[in-house]
Design a protein around this motif. Structure first.
Motif, PDB file in Angstrom:
ATOM      1  N   VAL A  96       0.836  -1.194   0.000  1.00  0.00           N
ATOM      2  CA  VAL A  96       0.000   0.000   0.000  1.00  0.00           C
ATOM      3  C   VAL A  96       0.874   1.248   0.000  1.00  0.00           C
ATOM      4  CG1 VAL A  96      -0.232   0.015   2.508  1.00  0.00           C
ATOM      5  CG2 VAL A  96      -1.973   1.130   1.136  1.00  0.00           C
ATOM      6  N   MET A  97       0.405   2.270  -0.718  1.00  0.00           N
ATOM      7  CA  MET A  97       1.117   3.540  -0.748  1.00  0.00           C
ATOM      8  C   MET A  97       0.134   4.646  -0.412  1.00  0.00           C
ATOM      9  SD  MET A  97       3.672   4.949  -3.557  1.00  0.00           S
ATOM     10  CE  MET A  97       5.131   5.555  -2.797  1.00  0.00           C
ATOM     11  N   PHE A  98       0.533   5.502   0.515  1.00  0.00           N
ATOM     12  CA  PHE A  98      -0.282   6.633   0.939  1.00  0.00           C
ATOM     13  C   PHE A  98       0.309   7.900   0.323  1.00  0.00           C
ATOM     14  CE2 PHE A  98      -0.686   3.416   4.220  1.00  0.00           C
ATOM     15  CZ  PHE A  98      -2.057   3.340   4.368  1.00  0.00           C
ATOM     16  N   VAL A  99      -0.482   8.576  -0.507  1.00  0.00           N
ATOM     17  CA  VAL A  99      -0.044   9.792  -1.190  1.00  0.00           C
ATOM     18  C   VAL A  99      -0.812  10.964  -0.589  1.00  0.00           C
ATOM     19  CG1 VAL A  99       0.188  10.958  -3.410  1.00  0.00           C
ATOM     20  CG2 VAL A  99       0.314   8.460  -3.300  1.00  0.00           C
ATOM     21  N   PHE A 100      -0.095  11.955  -0.087  1.00  0.00           N
ATOM     22  CA  PHE A 100      -0.732  13.141   0.500  1.00  0.00           C
ATOM     23  C   PHE A 100      -1.118  14.073  -0.634  1.00  0.00           C
ATOM     24  CE2 PHE A 100      -0.986  17.158   2.737  1.00  0.00           C
ATOM     25  CZ  PHE A 100      -1.610  16.790   3.916  1.00  0.00           C
ATOM     26  N   ILE A 101      -2.433  14.373  -0.789  1.00  0.00           N
ATOM     27  CA  ILE A 101      -2.885  15.145  -1.939  1.00  0.00           C
ATOM     28  C   ILE A 101      -3.378  16.548  -1.598  1.00  0.00           C
ATOM     29  CG2 ILE A 101      -3.441  13.143  -3.348  1.00  0.00           C
ATOM     30  CD1 ILE A 101      -6.399  13.614  -2.538  1.00  0.00           C
ATOM     31  N   ALA A 102      -3.484  16.890  -0.326  1.00  0.00           N
ATOM     32  CA  ALA A 102      -3.948  18.233   0.044  1.00  0.00           C
ATOM     33  C   ALA A 102      -2.905  19.270  -0.360  1.00  0.00           C
ATOM     34  CB  ALA A 102      -4.217  18.302   1.543  1.00  0.00           C
ATOM     35  N   LYS A 103      -3.353  20.502  -0.554  1.00  0.00           N
ATOM     36  CA  LYS A 103      -2.454  21.567  -0.993  1.00  0.00           C
ATOM     37  C   LYS A 103      -1.889  22.380   0.170  1.00  0.00           C
ATOM     38  CE  LYS A 103      -3.661  21.533  -5.574  1.00  0.00           C
ATOM     39  NZ  LYS A 103      -3.021  20.420  -6.190  1.00  0.00           N
ATOM     40  N   ASP A 104      -2.383  22.136   1.390  1.00  0.00           N
ATOM     41  CA  ASP A 104      -1.887  22.889   2.535  1.00  0.00           C
ATOM     42  C   ASP A 104      -1.595  21.937   3.692  1.00  0.00           C
ATOM     43  OD1 ASP A 104      -4.560  22.286   2.718  1.00  0.00           O
ATOM     44  OD2 ASP A 104      -5.130  24.128   3.745  1.00  0.00           O
ATOM     45  N   MET A 105      -0.932  22.473   4.709  1.00  0.00           N
ATOM     46  CA  MET A 105      -0.558  21.669   5.877  1.00  0.00           C
ATOM     47  C   MET A 105      -1.813  21.234   6.634  1.00  0.00           C
ATOM     48  SD  MET A 105       2.725  21.530   5.756  1.00  0.00           S
ATOM     49  CE  MET A 105       3.296  21.059   7.362  1.00  0.00           C
ATOM     50  N   ILE A 106      -1.850  19.986   7.038  1.00  0.00           N
ATOM     51  CA  ILE A 106      -2.993  19.408   7.744  1.00  0.00           C
ATOM     52  C   ILE A 106      -2.517  18.922   9.110  1.00  0.00           C
ATOM     53  CG2 ILE A 106      -4.743  17.600   7.672  1.00  0.00           C
ATOM     54  CD1 ILE A 106      -5.256  19.490   5.464  1.00  0.00           C
ATOM     55  N   GLU A 107      -3.359  19.110  10.118  1.00  0.00           N
ATOM     56  CA  GLU A 107      -3.011  18.679  11.474  1.00  0.00           C
ATOM     57  C   GLU A 107      -3.024  17.155  11.587  1.00  0.00           C
ATOM     58  OE1 GLU A 107      -5.642  20.499  14.242  1.00  0.00           O
ATOM     59  OE2 GLU A 107      -5.102  22.526  13.624  1.00  0.00           O
ATOM     60  N   PHE A 108      -2.333  16.654  12.607  1.00  0.00           N
ATOM     61  CA  PHE A 108      -2.209  15.216  12.813  1.00  0.00           C
ATOM     62  C   PHE A 108      -3.562  14.543  13.013  1.00  0.00           C
ATOM     63  CE2 PHE A 108      -1.875  11.614  15.751  1.00  0.00           C
ATOM     64  CZ  PHE A 108      -1.140  10.754  14.955  1.00  0.00           C
ATOM     65  N   ALA A 109      -4.474  15.169  13.752  1.00  0.00           N
ATOM     66  CA  ALA A 109      -5.773  14.555  14.043  1.00  0.00           C
ATOM     67  C   ALA A 109      -6.550  14.267  12.758  1.00  0.00           C
ATOM     68  CB  ALA A 109      -6.592  15.459  14.958  1.00  0.00           C
ATOM     69  N   ILE A 110      -6.468  15.154  11.786  1.00  0.00           N
ATOM     70  CA  ILE A 110      -7.170  14.960  10.516  1.00  0.00           C
ATOM     71  C   ILE A 110      -6.510  13.842   9.721  1.00  0.00           C
ATOM     72  CG2 ILE A 110      -7.807  16.075   8.346  1.00  0.00           C
ATOM     73  CD1 ILE A 110      -7.891  18.724   9.969  1.00  0.00           C
ATOM     74  N   VAL A 111      -5.189  13.818   9.732  1.00  0.00           N
ATOM     75  CA  VAL A 111      -4.461  12.752   9.032  1.00  0.00           C
ATOM     76  C   VAL A 111      -4.793  11.396   9.656  1.00  0.00           C
ATOM     77  CG1 VAL A 111      -2.168  11.844   8.479  1.00  0.00           C
ATOM     78  CG2 VAL A 111      -2.605  14.293   8.310  1.00  0.00           C
ATOM     79  N   GLU A 112      -4.887  11.347  10.982  1.00  0.00           N
ATOM     80  CA  GLU A 112      -5.201  10.088  11.663  1.00  0.00           C
ATOM     81  C   GLU A 112      -6.611   9.606  11.323  1.00  0.00           C
ATOM     82  OE1 GLU A 112      -4.373   8.064  15.957  1.00  0.00           O
ATOM     83  OE2 GLU A 112      -5.037  10.152  15.964  1.00  0.00           O
ATOM     84  N   LYS A 113      -7.585  10.506  11.274  1.00  0.00           N
ATOM     85  CA  LYS A 113      -8.954  10.125  10.876  1.00  0.00           C
ATOM     86  C   LYS A 113      -8.967   9.574   9.458  1.00  0.00           C
ATOM     87  CE  LYS A 113     -11.617  13.300  13.749  1.00  0.00           C
ATOM     88  NZ  LYS A 113     -12.472  14.498  13.754  1.00  0.00           N
ATOM     89  N   ALA A 114      -8.224  10.223   8.568  1.00  0.00           N
ATOM     90  CA  ALA A 114      -8.143   9.761   7.184  1.00  0.00           C
ATOM     91  C   ALA A 114      -7.490   8.388   7.107  1.00  0.00           C
ATOM     92  CB  ALA A 114      -7.376  10.766   6.338  1.00  0.00           C
ATOM     93  N   MET A 115      -6.477   8.142   7.925  1.00  0.00           N
ATOM     94  CA  MET A 115      -5.782   6.845   7.929  1.00  0.00           C
ATOM     95  C   MET A 115      -6.729   5.743   8.405  1.00  0.00           C
ATOM     96  SD  MET A 115      -2.779   5.592   7.100  1.00  0.00           S
ATOM     97  CE  MET A 115      -1.672   6.983   7.109  1.00  0.00           C
ATOM     98  N   ILE A 116      -7.497   6.004   9.454  1.00  0.00           N
ATOM     99  CA  ILE A 116      -8.461   5.021   9.956  1.00  0.00           C
ATOM    100  C   ILE A 116      -9.516   4.732   8.892  1.00  0.00           C
ATOM    101  CG2 ILE A 116     -10.264   4.639  11.691  1.00  0.00           C
ATOM    102  CD1 ILE A 116      -8.459   6.295  13.618  1.00  0.00           C
TER     103      ILE A 116
END
Length: 126
Positions: A96-116
């Motif tokens: 699996v490969m996770f590609v960050f596609i947002a154009k601005d910095m995102i907080e850890f909590a949002i990244v963690e929700k997306a990962m789940i």
């Protein structure tokens, strides 16, 4: 606490597998992540090999790219035990490969929700 580590064997480094994954693998969005995955015939003791990437086009400074990759890796590391148990029960191996596609910095909590959310979608599609 051995299950919350991210060892070298769990990281996806093979250019061949990455190329196959992007050409014939499945993908979906779990904003701000794009997830590309493929079933593999691996003999690794770990059911998942993962890679993380952030576009240089969107984040010119390496400091910002590295920070976002650290956030993705940490979210993956903290939430992977559930994914591992499900895939081990099904006796599957995936890359699996996770590609960050947002154009601005995102907080850890949002990244963690997306990962789940990405883990749930992977388990639904496998």
């Amino acid at each position: 606490m051995e299950e919350f580590t991210l060892k070298k064997e769990e990281r996806l480094c093979s250019q061949k597998i990455i190329g196959e994954m992007f050409s014939s693998g499945e993908s979906f969005l779990a904003y701000p992540l794009k997830v590309v995955f493929q079933k593999t015939e691996s003999t690794q003791p770990f059911p998942v090999q993962a890679a993380f990437t952030v576009s240089k086009r969107n984040f010119k400074r390496a400091v910002k790219r590295n920070l976002l990759k650290r956030r993705m890796r940490e979210a993956y590391r903290l939430n992977k035990p559930g994914l591992y148990t499900e895939l081990a029960a099904k006796e599957l191996h995936i890359a699996v490969m996770f590609v960050f596609i947002a154009k601005d910095m995102i907080e850890f909590a949002i990244v963690e929700k997306a990962m789940i959310s990405a883990f749930k979608k992977i388990l639904a599609k496998v």
